[in-house]
Design a protein around this motif. Structure first.
Motif, PDB file in Angstrom:
ATOM      1  N   MET A  63       9.864  -8.109 -23.622  1.00  0.00           N
ATOM      2  CA  MET A  63       9.184  -9.296 -22.680  1.00  0.00           C
ATOM      3  C   MET A  63      10.105  -9.075 -21.333  1.00  0.00           C
ATOM      4  N   GLU A  64      11.329  -8.979 -21.425  1.00  0.00           N
ATOM      5  CA  GLU A  64      12.278  -8.834 -20.272  1.00  0.00           C
ATOM      6  C   GLU A  64      11.694  -7.600 -19.196  1.00  0.00           C
ATOM      7  N   ASP A  65      11.454  -6.367 -19.768  1.00  0.00           N
ATOM      8  CA  ASP A  65      10.961  -5.352 -19.150  1.00  0.00           C
ATOM      9  C   ASP A  65       9.663  -5.731 -18.397  1.00  0.00           C
ATOM     10  N   VAL A  66       8.707  -6.433 -19.190  1.00  0.00           N
ATOM     11  CA  VAL A  66       7.348  -6.802 -18.683  1.00  0.00           C
ATOM     12  C   VAL A  66       7.574  -7.743 -17.620  1.00  0.00           C
ATOM     13  N   PHE A  67       8.415  -8.806 -17.654  1.00  0.00           N
ATOM     14  CA  PHE A  67       8.457  -9.637 -16.401  1.00  0.00           C
ATOM     15  C   PHE A  67       9.164  -8.981 -15.482  1.00  0.00           C
ATOM     16  N   LEU A  68      10.211  -7.967 -15.696  1.00  0.00           N
ATOM     17  CA  LEU A  68      10.964  -7.450 -14.390  1.00  0.00           C
ATOM     18  C   LEU A  68       9.771  -6.586 -13.492  1.00  0.00           C
ATOM     19  N   ARG A  69       9.065  -5.847 -14.384  1.00  0.00           N
ATOM     20  CA  ARG A  69       8.085  -5.343 -13.624  1.00  0.00           C
ATOM     21  C   ARG A  69       7.128  -5.976 -12.910  1.00  0.00           C
ATOM     22  N   HIS A  70       6.795  -7.125 -13.487  1.00  0.00           N
ATOM     23  CA  HIS A  70       5.801  -8.035 -12.414  1.00  0.00           C
ATOM     24  C   HIS A  70       6.472  -8.511 -11.338  1.00  0.00           C
ATOM     25  N   TRP A  71       7.756  -8.984 -11.596  1.00  0.00           N
ATOM     26  CA  TRP A  71       8.772  -9.623 -10.537  1.00  0.00           C
ATOM     27  C   TRP A  71       8.935  -8.607  -9.525  1.00  0.00           C
ATOM     28  N   LYS A  72       9.344  -7.493  -9.918  1.00  0.00           N
ATOM     29  CA  LYS A  72       9.472  -6.511  -8.571  1.00  0.00           C
ATOM     30  C   LYS A  72       8.227  -6.301  -7.828  1.00  0.00           C
ATOM     31  N   LYS A  73       6.962  -6.363  -8.401  1.00  0.00           N
ATOM     32  CA  LYS A  73       5.796  -6.470  -7.770  1.00  0.00           C
ATOM     33  C   LYS A  73       5.680  -7.522  -6.830  1.00  0.00           C
ATOM     34  N   GLU A  74       5.700  -8.587  -7.339  1.00  0.00           N
ATOM     35  CA  GLU A  74       5.616  -9.856  -6.614  1.00  0.00           C
ATOM     36  C   GLU A  74       6.713 -10.238  -5.445  1.00  0.00           C
ATOM     37  N   THR A  75       7.985  -9.578  -5.469  1.00  0.00           N
ATOM     38  CA  THR A  75       9.014  -9.810  -4.537  1.00  0.00           C
ATOM     39  C   THR A  75       9.026  -8.387  -3.493  1.00  0.00           C
ATOM     40  N   SER A  76       7.969  -7.703  -3.596  1.00  0.00           N
ATOM     41  CA  SER A  76       8.202  -6.624  -2.638  1.00  0.00           C
ATOM     42  C   SER A  76       7.754  -7.039  -1.224  1.00  0.00           C
ATOM     43  N   ILE A  77       7.306  -8.308  -1.046  1.00  0.00           N
ATOM     44  CA  ILE A  77       6.902  -8.727   0.151  1.00  0.00           C
ATOM     45  C   ILE A  77       8.070 -10.028   0.526  1.00  0.00           C
ATOM     46  N   PRO A  78       8.086 -10.699   1.777  1.00  0.00           N
ATOM     47  CA  PRO A  78       9.184 -11.500   2.034  1.00  0.00           C
ATOM     48  C   PRO A  78       8.682 -12.835   1.309  1.00  0.00           C
ATOM     49  N   LEU A  79       9.651 -13.473   0.756  1.00  0.00           N
ATOM     50  CA  LEU A  79       9.511 -14.703   0.123  1.00  0.00           C
ATOM     51  C   LEU A  79      10.363 -15.970   0.603  1.00  0.00           C
ATOM     52  N   GLU A  80       9.868 -17.071   0.594  1.00  0.00           N
ATOM     53  CA  GLU A  80      10.487 -18.195   0.714  1.00  0.00           C
ATOM     54  C   GLU A  80      10.991 -19.144  -0.427  1.00  0.00           C
ATOM     55  N   TYR A  81      12.362 -19.185  -0.414  1.00  0.00           N
ATOM     56  CA  TYR A  81      13.078 -19.784  -1.531  1.00  0.00           C
ATOM     57  C   TYR A  81      13.445 -21.073  -1.431  1.00  0.00           C
ATOM     58  N   SER A  82      13.501 -21.692  -2.438  1.00  0.00           N
ATOM     59  CA  SER A  82      13.861 -23.154  -2.242  1.00  0.00           C
ATOM     60  C   SER A  82      15.395 -23.418  -2.000  1.00  0.00           C
ATOM     61  N   ALA A  83      15.800 -24.397  -1.694  1.00  0.00           N
ATOM     62  CA  ALA A  83      17.305 -24.647  -1.712  1.00  0.00           C
ATOM     63  C   ALA A  83      17.897 -24.565  -2.887  1.00  0.00           C
ATOM     64  N   THR A  84      17.369 -25.005  -4.011  1.00  0.00           N
ATOM     65  CA  THR A  84      18.114 -25.150  -5.443  1.00  0.00           C
ATOM     66  C   THR A  84      17.538 -23.928  -6.211  1.00  0.00           C
ATOM     67  N   LYS A  85      16.841 -23.169  -5.952  1.00  0.00           N
ATOM     68  CA  LYS A  85      16.425 -21.830  -6.752  1.00  0.00           C
ATOM     69  C   LYS A  85      16.395 -20.713  -5.814  1.00  0.00           C
ATOM     70  N   SER A  86      17.549 -19.951  -5.976  1.00  0.00           N
ATOM     71  CA  SER A  86      17.558 -18.876  -5.412  1.00  0.00           C
ATOM     72  C   SER A  86      16.775 -17.481  -5.869  1.00  0.00           C
ATOM     73  N   GLU A  87      17.024 -16.351  -5.547  1.00  0.00           N
ATOM     74  CA  GLU A  87      16.143 -15.216  -6.052  1.00  0.00           C
ATOM     75  C   GLU A  87      16.640 -15.009  -7.451  1.00  0.00           C
ATOM     76  N   SER A  88      17.865 -14.913  -7.578  1.00  0.00           N
ATOM     77  CA  SER A  88      18.668 -14.565  -8.740  1.00  0.00           C
ATOM     78  C   SER A  88      18.435 -15.766  -9.694  1.00  0.00           C
ATOM     79  N   LYS A  89      18.454 -16.867  -9.480  1.00  0.00           N
ATOM     80  CA  LYS A  89      18.199 -18.041 -10.426  1.00  0.00           C
ATOM     81  C   LYS A  89      16.869 -17.985 -10.714  1.00  0.00           C
TER      82      LYS A  89
END
Length: 283
Positions: free
Chosen positions: A61-87
């Motif tokens: 499930m880690e690999d499954v999520f990482l694959r979908h996360w990579k797809k969704e983060t292929s465009i610029p995203l706006e992160y909140s002050a409390t939740k960075s990309e790594s978090k």
């Protein structure tokens, strides 16, 4: 006119938001990381449930999520002050890894439709008047241990849903209407129960057991259909009024169009050609 539960909900929140989003087609120029996160988690969950239902193998499930996360983060995203990309990445991996055990504890089983496919991400529509239809995309239809048909909507959320919301949610009412209308094609008699399964987006994520309630009464169904009709009437009549509500529960702060609506500022928006002339009239 084709409407969706989310569109009607927007209308109940603020018809000016409906005007900007649906009538003019305006969109924010940067996608919220929360939206991307929700899509990645939802896709991971659907992949797991599909594999479980069909008896096919799946990577971790880690690999499954990482694959979908990579797809969704292929465009610029706006992160909140409390939740960075790594978090968010860390939370997503933990959430994906925890889902299989939570699903097993629910004792629900994804329903298999007559064509042999699992009832996941089911697209349905029903005519609600001569000119209008209601359309929805159901996450899943399941069976409980008693063989009852249960509509379950998966929610990735920052807060836990309470029982009152599950009892009142118009989205679940709409989904019941859709399943009942297509009962024969789906191979069921009707939707017996409806509910949410909340995936709580915390530093240490919590996957709550499904909150399942009895199906809506006919009075509630008719009330929602009336609500849809009133929304369509307002839309067709051009009644796109603002609705700020109270200071403690105003939707304005979270609205994509808050700067446009309050000051005419379009810097953070993508404005299609069809919106330019109408915006000049309402400026």
């Amino acid at each position: 006119m084709i409407i969706s539960p989310s569109q009607v909900l927007k209308g109940q929140t603020c018809m000016k938001q409906v005007f900007f989003h649906y009538e003019l087609g305006i969109r924010p120029n940067i996608t919220s990381a929360n939206l991307a996160f929700g899509k990645a988690v939802d896709s991971s969950v659907m992949d797991y449930l599909a594999a479980l239902s069909t008896g096919t193998s799946l990577p971790s499930m880690e690999d499954v999520f990482l694959r979908h996360w990579k797809k969704e983060t292929s465009i610029p995203l706006e992160y909140s002050a409390t939740k960075s990309e790594s978090k968010m990445l860390d939370i997503g991996v933990k959430m994906a890894l925890a889902f299989p055990e939570a699903w097993e504890k629910s004792e629900l089983m994804v329903f298999t439709m007559p064509d042999g496919s699992p009832a996941l991400q089911v697209k349905l529509a029903v005519q609600i008047s001569k000119q209008d239809s209601l359309r929805g995309y159901l996450d899943l239809i399941a069976l409980n241990q008693e063989g009852k048909v249960v509509i379950v909507d998966i929610k990735t959320t920052g807060v836990e849903y309470d029982d009152i919301y599950t009892l009142q949610s118009d989205q679940l009412t709409a989904y019941q209407i859709l399943v009942d209308a297509h009962a024969d094609r789906l191979g069921v008699e009707r939707a017996d129960k409806v509910g949410f399964m909340c995936l709580h987006k915390k530093t240490e994520p919590v996957i709550h057991q499904p909150q399942i309630v009895e199906r809506r009464s006919q009075d509630r169904v008719q009330e929602y259909l009336d609500t849809c009709g009133w929304y369509i009437e307002d839309y067709n009549a051009g009644r796109f009024n603002r609705c700020s509500l109270g200071a403690f529960n105003s939707p304005c702060k979270m609205c994509d169009f808050k700067n446009l609506c309050s000051s005419g500022d379009t810097d953070d928006l993508i404005i299609p050609d069809r919106a330019i002339a109408p915006l000049k009239l309402v400026a």
